[in-house]
Scaffold this active site. Sequence first.
Site, PDB file in Angstrom:
ATOM      1  CE  LYS A 150     -21.864 -59.391 -22.886  1.00 52.64           C
ATOM      2  NZ  LYS A 150     -23.341 -59.356 -22.996  1.00 52.64           N
ATOM      3  CB  SER A 169     -26.454 -60.047 -22.152  1.00 57.60           C
ATOM      4  OG  SER A 169     -25.586 -59.863 -21.057  1.00 57.60           O
TER       5      SER A 169
END
Length: 252
Positions: free
Chosen positions: A127, A66
């Site tokens: 993230k 990701s």
Amino acid sequence: MIGRYSGFGLMIVWAAIVGPLARWFKPDKWYAQGVSVFVMAFYATIVAGFIVRTFLFQSFSTPAGSMVPTLLEGDYFFAAKFAYGYSRYSDPFGLSTFEGRVWGAEPQRGDVVVFKFPPDPSIDYIKRVVGLPGEKIQMVEGVLHINGVPVELEDIGPYASEASGTARLQRETLPNGVSYSVVNLTDNSIGDNTRVFEVPEGHYFMLGDNRDNSSDSRFTVGFVPYENLGSKVVRLYWNSKGTDYSLRQIVH
């Protein structure tokens, strides 16, 4: 999700073995002093390791894609636990119950952050911070918008991807000047056009750099409370591809 990597548990088990064995040696023997020094040094190492892991740095591995191209699957990196201060989630044993943060510091837009997944704080996520408290965040045709203003995004060239032959590497530059690469696997994906997200006070909006293959604040992650922030990624120490490309992306 990301994986933790630590030899601390192994050290505890080994210490449980070394301690009892040390008592078998008689103190009047020539080797007794050396054994005692070794045992004390070993326990000191365990304590030092606990302090480092709890308050300074923690090692993580990257099990998924990701955050490609910044972090590749199989990369190992260090994250600074003191970057944003300490919350109850800083305790590796999960015994702390206090609210808020101690010696807190706000994250900067563009920081790559390890945080606790809001629906299940037992899970670590990684993230990039793109939205700050009070801001309005939206994706429009694959372009990040902050308070209605599109973020600078330029094509760099094709990106080699097993998932799509049309993937593109792009450079995204945030309003504060932080610049990094993102991957666009395909146009018109489910996350390319979103509603307007109004970030609540005390929360942050997170995106993965692999924009079409990231579960982030657009989906199940939602807004991330300040208390859930764990550490800031600061150093890649093992690159699965044998280059320093990802390191340059993290440090920006």
